[in-house]
Design a protein around this motif. Structure first.
Motif, PDB file in Angstrom:
ATOM      1  N   GLN A  76      40.276 -11.661  19.569  1.00 23.37           N
ATOM      2  CA  GLN A  76      40.057 -10.441  18.783  1.00 23.37           C
ATOM      3  C   GLN A  76      41.357  -9.651  18.627  1.00 23.37           C
ATOM      4  OE1 GLN A  76      37.275  -9.855  17.114  1.00 23.37           O
ATOM      5  NE2 GLN A  76      36.546 -11.801  17.984  1.00 23.37           N
ATOM      6  N   ALA A  77      42.155  -9.584  19.683  1.00 19.64           N
ATOM      7  CA  ALA A  77      43.438  -8.893  19.584  1.00 19.64           C
ATOM      8  C   ALA A  77      44.380  -9.589  18.620  1.00 19.64           C
ATOM      9  CB  ALA A  77      44.079  -8.801  20.974  1.00 19.64           C
ATOM     10  N   GLY A  78      44.322 -10.920  18.577  1.00 17.27           N
ATOM     11  CA  GLY A  78      45.134 -11.661  17.628  1.00 17.27           C
ATOM     12  C   GLY A  78      44.736 -11.403  16.179  1.00 17.27           C
ATOM     13  N   LEU A  79      43.444 -11.334  15.939  1.00 14.43           N
ATOM     14  CA  LEU A  79      42.963 -11.010  14.602  1.00 14.43           C
ATOM     15  C   LEU A  79      43.408  -9.603  14.198  1.00 14.43           C
ATOM     16  CD1 LEU A  79      39.366 -12.509  14.867  1.00 14.43           C
ATOM     17  CD2 LEU A  79      41.196 -13.316  13.342  1.00 14.43           C
ATOM     18  N   ALA A  80      43.363  -8.673  15.158  1.00 17.28           N
ATOM     19  CA  ALA A  80      43.784  -7.299  14.874  1.00 17.28           C
ATOM     20  C   ALA A  80      45.278  -7.224  14.571  1.00 17.28           C
ATOM     21  CB  ALA A  80      43.441  -6.394  16.058  1.00 17.28           C
ATOM     22  N   ALA A  81      46.078  -8.020  15.286  1.00 17.21           N
ATOM     23  CA  ALA A  81      47.530  -8.028  15.032  1.00 17.21           C
ATOM     24  C   ALA A  81      47.839  -8.519  13.622  1.00 17.21           C
ATOM     25  CB  ALA A  81      48.232  -8.899  16.081  1.00 17.21           C
ATOM     26  N   LEU A  82      47.130  -9.536  13.179  1.00 19.57           N
ATOM     27  CA  LEU A  82      47.351 -10.038  11.818  1.00 19.57           C
ATOM     28  C   LEU A  82      46.850  -9.043  10.785  1.00 19.57           C
ATOM     29  CD1 LEU A  82      46.558 -13.860  11.898  1.00 19.57           C
ATOM     30  CD2 LEU A  82      48.764 -12.699  11.920  1.00 19.57           C
TER      31      LEU A  82
END
Length: 347
Positions: A338-344
């Motif tokens: 989820q944090a990776g999706l938010a970073a993108l």
């Protein structure tokens, strides 16, 4: 010698077989009373201390059981550290490498034992106080910049990797790693992988250098004088975009604020540990260039770390891990995705 040193029944290390092989490589170094132990704390490769009562060695080998084809490369670790000995990057002296799996059941290598602390827990740094914590974390950043400043060709690592297409291969590799060790279906992880695949930046020769691949404070050995004595765990080292090391370090720091914090490390919560902006400013000053937009690199780092945790969880569920604390390792996967999706999304 320490009471927990053993002469036999050490998982993954047959001391008799090791002695026969090492005597052939470096005759006369070992005396008869050989003992060893697993060093606690590792979540991936197995690391052992071996002693004959007067001298010490460190032995590194892949984990028991399920091993990804491209992971746990002992030859890569050995080559990277051997090449960096004459540079400003502190590494242990390497002694010998064995690529014959018949000796211990897997390839392994032997290196110098460095006395130092791998700071993994916030409580360890809290005992030092904010000022020393800030000093150690700052030196961690300086050593990373020193690594990224090394000219690979000058230390014999010019062919250590293929910088062209590095980020695209990283995205593809970690997608394959996830497929090879899934414990369940991960639709959000598949979406993150799809977005990363679609947004791979163009190659940038100005940021190409030696990439450690898993750089964080507990992969450094720090002396009592707060100097960094050695960088260890080079199994994923290569040539490529050095910003991936910076992003992964920041993601490890952010892991402490996610559910399941402390599964890998929570040092970033210690008083005095520098925030993201401070670390980026110090790195940029040391390396002499601006990092630019880090959104893609952070998204990739979150994905990579999630896949690493999933691989460890896979081995735990198969009964192929050694040590404690593995039963909670899988809890970090979904928050990281989820944090990776938010970073993108921010990118």
């Amino acid at each position: 010698m320490s009471d927990d040193l053993q002469t036999s029944d050490i998982p993954g290390l047959d001391l008799d077989a090791f002695r026969r092989w090492y005597d052939g490589e470096r005759p006369g170094e070992l005396s008869p009373d050989l003992r060893g132990r697993v060093i606690a704390g590792g979540r991936s490769n197995l690391t052992y201390e071996v002693t004959d009562g007067s001298s010490w060695w460190i032995v590194r080998r892949p984990p028991l059981g399920h091993v990804q084809a491209t992971a746990h490369d002992m030859g890569r670790e050995y080559t990277a550290m051997s090449a960096l000995v004459p540079t400003d990057v502190p590494v242990p002296t390497t002694y010998a490498h064995c690529d014959d799996p018949d000796v211990l059941g897997a390839p392994f290598y032997v290196m110098e034992r460095i006395l130092g602390t791998a700071y993994r827990q916030s409580t360890q740094l809290q005992a030092l106080g904010p000022e020393r914590t800030a000093t150690i974390a700052g030196r961690m950043i300086d050593v990373l910049a020193a690594l990224h400043s090394v000219d690979p060709a000058e230390v014999g690592l010019g062919e250590f990797g293929r910088p062209a297409g590095f980020l695209e291969r990283q995205v593809r590799r970690w997608g394959k790693q996830l497929e090879g060790s899934k414990t369940r279906e991960h639709p959000d992880a598949e979406e993150l992988h799809r977005l990363l695949t679609a947004r791979v930046p163009a190659d940038d020769p100005s940021v190409v250098g030696i990439v450690h691949g898993d750089y964080r404070l507990d992969n450094l050995l720090t002396g009592d004088d707060d100097e960094i004595k050695a960088v260890v765990d080079w199994e994923m080292a290569t040539l490529g975009d050095t910003r991936t090391d910076v992003a992964l370090l920041l993601v490890y720091d952010r892991l402490a604020s996610l559910p399941g914090s402390g599964l890998v490390s929570d040092v970033s919560t210690a008083p005095g540990y520098p925030d993201t902006a401070t670390q980026l400013d110090r790195y940029a000053a040391a390396i002499g260039r601006d990092l630019g937009d880090m959104g893609f690199h952070l998204g990739l780092a979150y994905f990579k770390l999630a896949v690493i945790l999933e691989g460890i969880n896979f081995r735990f569920l198969q009964g192929q891990t050694v040590g404690e604390g593995f039963d909670q390792i899988g809890a970090g996967f979904d928050p990281l995705i989820q944090a990776g999706l938010a970073a993108l999304e921010r990118d």
